[in-house]
Design an enzyme around this catalytic site. Structure first.
Site, PDB file in Angstrom:
ATOM      1  N   HIS A  95      -0.543  -1.031  -4.679  1.00  0.00           N
ATOM      2  CA  HIS A  95      -1.816  -0.284  -4.650  1.00  0.00           C
ATOM      3  C   HIS A  95      -1.484   1.185  -4.384  1.00  0.00           C
ATOM      4  CE1 HIS A  95      -5.822   0.276  -2.172  1.00  0.00           C
ATOM      5  NE2 HIS A  95      -5.776   1.053  -3.238  1.00  0.00           N
ATOM      6  N   SER A 125      -4.459  -6.794   8.520  1.00  0.00           N
ATOM      7  CA  SER A 125      -4.414  -7.003   9.973  1.00  0.00           C
ATOM      8  C   SER A 125      -4.823  -8.414  10.384  1.00  0.00           C
ATOM      9  CB  SER A 125      -5.296  -5.968  10.681  1.00  0.00           C
ATOM     10  OG  SER A 125      -6.598  -5.989  10.156  1.00  0.00           O
ATOM     11  N   ASP A 153       0.829  -1.208   0.000  1.00  0.00           N
ATOM     12  CA  ASP A 153       0.000   0.000   0.000  1.00  0.00           C
ATOM     13  C   ASP A 153       0.861   1.255   0.000  1.00  0.00           C
ATOM     14  OD1 ASP A 153      -2.736  -1.007   0.166  1.00  0.00           O
ATOM     15  OD2 ASP A 153      -2.080  -1.893   2.053  1.00  0.00           O
ATOM     16  N   MET A 168      -2.381   4.719  -3.588  1.00  0.00           N
ATOM     17  CA  MET A 168      -3.416   5.626  -3.060  1.00  0.00           C
ATOM     18  C   MET A 168      -2.785   7.006  -3.027  1.00  0.00           C
ATOM     19  SD  MET A 168      -4.750   3.053  -0.110  1.00  0.00           S
ATOM     20  CE  MET A 168      -3.284   2.058  -0.308  1.00  0.00           C
ATOM     21  N   ASP A 204     -10.220  -5.512  -1.132  1.00  0.00           N
ATOM     22  CA  ASP A 204      -9.232  -5.012  -0.175  1.00  0.00           C
ATOM     23  C   ASP A 204      -9.927  -4.248   0.947  1.00  0.00           C
ATOM     24  OD1 ASP A 204      -6.929  -4.049   1.042  1.00  0.00           O
ATOM     25  OD2 ASP A 204      -6.420  -2.657  -0.578  1.00  0.00           O
ATOM     26  N   GLY A 205      -9.726  -4.723   2.175  1.00  0.00           N
ATOM     27  CA  GLY A 205     -10.209  -3.987   3.336  1.00  0.00           C
ATOM     28  C   GLY A 205     -11.157  -4.771   4.221  1.00  0.00           C
TER      29      GLY A 205
HETATM   30  C1  DX5 Z   1      -6.353   0.142   3.195  1.00  0.00           C
HETATM   31  C2  DX5 Z   1      -5.355  -0.644   2.407  1.00  0.00           C
HETATM   32  C3  DX5 Z   1      -5.414  -2.096   2.645  1.00  0.00           C
HETATM   33  C4  DX5 Z   1      -5.048  -2.517   4.050  1.00  0.00           C
HETATM   34  C5  DX5 Z   1      -6.059  -3.533   4.448  1.00  0.00           C
HETATM   35  O1  DX5 Z   1      -6.391   1.438   2.727  1.00  0.00           O
HETATM   36  O2  DX5 Z   1      -5.522  -0.434   1.021  1.00  0.00           O
HETATM   37  O3  DX5 Z   1      -4.631  -2.834   1.724  1.00  0.00           O
HETATM   38  O4  DX5 Z   1      -3.779  -3.094   4.174  1.00  0.00           O
HETATM   39  O5  DX5 Z   1      -5.906  -3.843   5.778  1.00  0.00           O
HETATM   40  P1  DX5 Z   1      -7.001  -4.737   6.509  1.00  0.00           P
HETATM   41  O6  DX5 Z   1      -7.001  -6.071   5.842  1.00  0.00           O
HETATM   42  O7  DX5 Z   1      -6.524  -4.760   7.929  1.00  0.00           O
HETATM   43  O8  DX5 Z   1      -8.320  -4.019   6.368  1.00  0.00           O
HETATM   44 ZN    ZN Z   2      -4.503  -1.867  -0.375  1.00  0.00          ZN
END
Ligand code: DX5
Ligand code: ZN
Length: 224
Positions: free
Chosen positions: A65, A197, A34, A67, A174-175
């Site tokens: 990814h 997580s 990320d 962002m 994702d998420g």
């Molecule tokens: C959130 C990220 C995710 C993050 C997900 O903005 O893009 O990739 O690592 O974490 P979990 O699985 O804990 O929601």
């Molecule tokens: Zn992500």
């Protein structure tokens, strides 16, 4: 079979190589990275130098990814640093078609990401050229947030759209994915599942990934 893709956002950044090696033994093929810029999302993570170091310690496919607000400027730097595939947010791209093609022209696979509030119809005119689509099931920026159930409707809708158009791109989510909701996500039609997580905050990340792979397999077998 659906792929479980650990996200290093929840790993220990001071010992990334150790945490990566731990989950690598489960037979995963990809690692999710990320990248946050403090503008597109209210958090900061890592840049190309860190990705370059990760590239040296693993042969896994690096699923990056972005962002960030300026994917056109930074995607090439991440590809140079070792990214195999780059996903960019629909909401961050003024010229989405151009950005997808630019990433592909530099030798990486290009994915497009949708935030929870962005409808899948916004991708209608690029579905034929994307390498994958990532549906966010949380608002991006942080690990360990709660899963937004509407993501399941979007995945189902996208899977139908893909079939109607005769396309093959993988659908990623994702998420907020955990051992409890993973089965639903797979049954909705997901091919790639990111987990942060729930993997790295568990007592034994490798065992958790293996358990997730088993859940994915049995959820899929319902349809075969
Ligand atoms: C959130 C990220 C995710 C993050 C997900 O903005 O893009 O990739 O690592 O974490 P979990 O699985 O804990 O929601
Ligand atoms: Zn992500």
């Amino acid at each position: 079979m659906a792929e479980i893709i650990p996200s290093i956002l929840s790993a220990d950044f001071a010992r990334l190589a150790v945490d990566i090696a731990r989950v690598e033994q489960t037979g995963i093929r990809m690692l999710h990275i990320d990248v946050m810029d403090g503008h597109f999302v209210p958090n900061l993570t890592l840049g190309p130098p860190v990705l370059k170091s990760i590239r040296k310690v693993t042969k896994l496919t690096l699923d990056v990814h972005l962002m960030i607000e300026d994917p056109d400027k930074f995607a090439p730097l991440f590809i140079e640093a070792g990214a195999d595939q780059i996903s960019i947010h629909q909401e961050a791209c003024r010229h989405l078609d151009r950005t997808i093609r630019m990433i592909q022209s530099k030798g990486a696979r290009a994915g497009v990401v949708l935030n929870p509030a962005t409808p899948i119809q916004t991708l209608d005119d690029v579905l034929a050229i994307v390498d994958y689509v990532l549906i966010m099931s949380v608002n991006p920026g942080f690990e360990a947030q709660q899963f937004i159930p509407n993501a399941l409707n979007k995945i189902r809708e996208l899977a139908v759209r893909r079939k109607t158009l005769g396309l093959q791109f993988p659908i990623e989510i994702d998420g907020g994915i955990n051992l409890e909701n993973l089965g639903d996500v797979i049954r909705a039609g997901c091919d790639w599942v990111v987990a942060g997580s729930s993997v790295f905050h568990s007592d034994d990340p490798a065992t958790t990934v293996t358990r997730m792979q088993q859940i994915a397999k049995s959820a899929e077998s319902v349809f075969v």
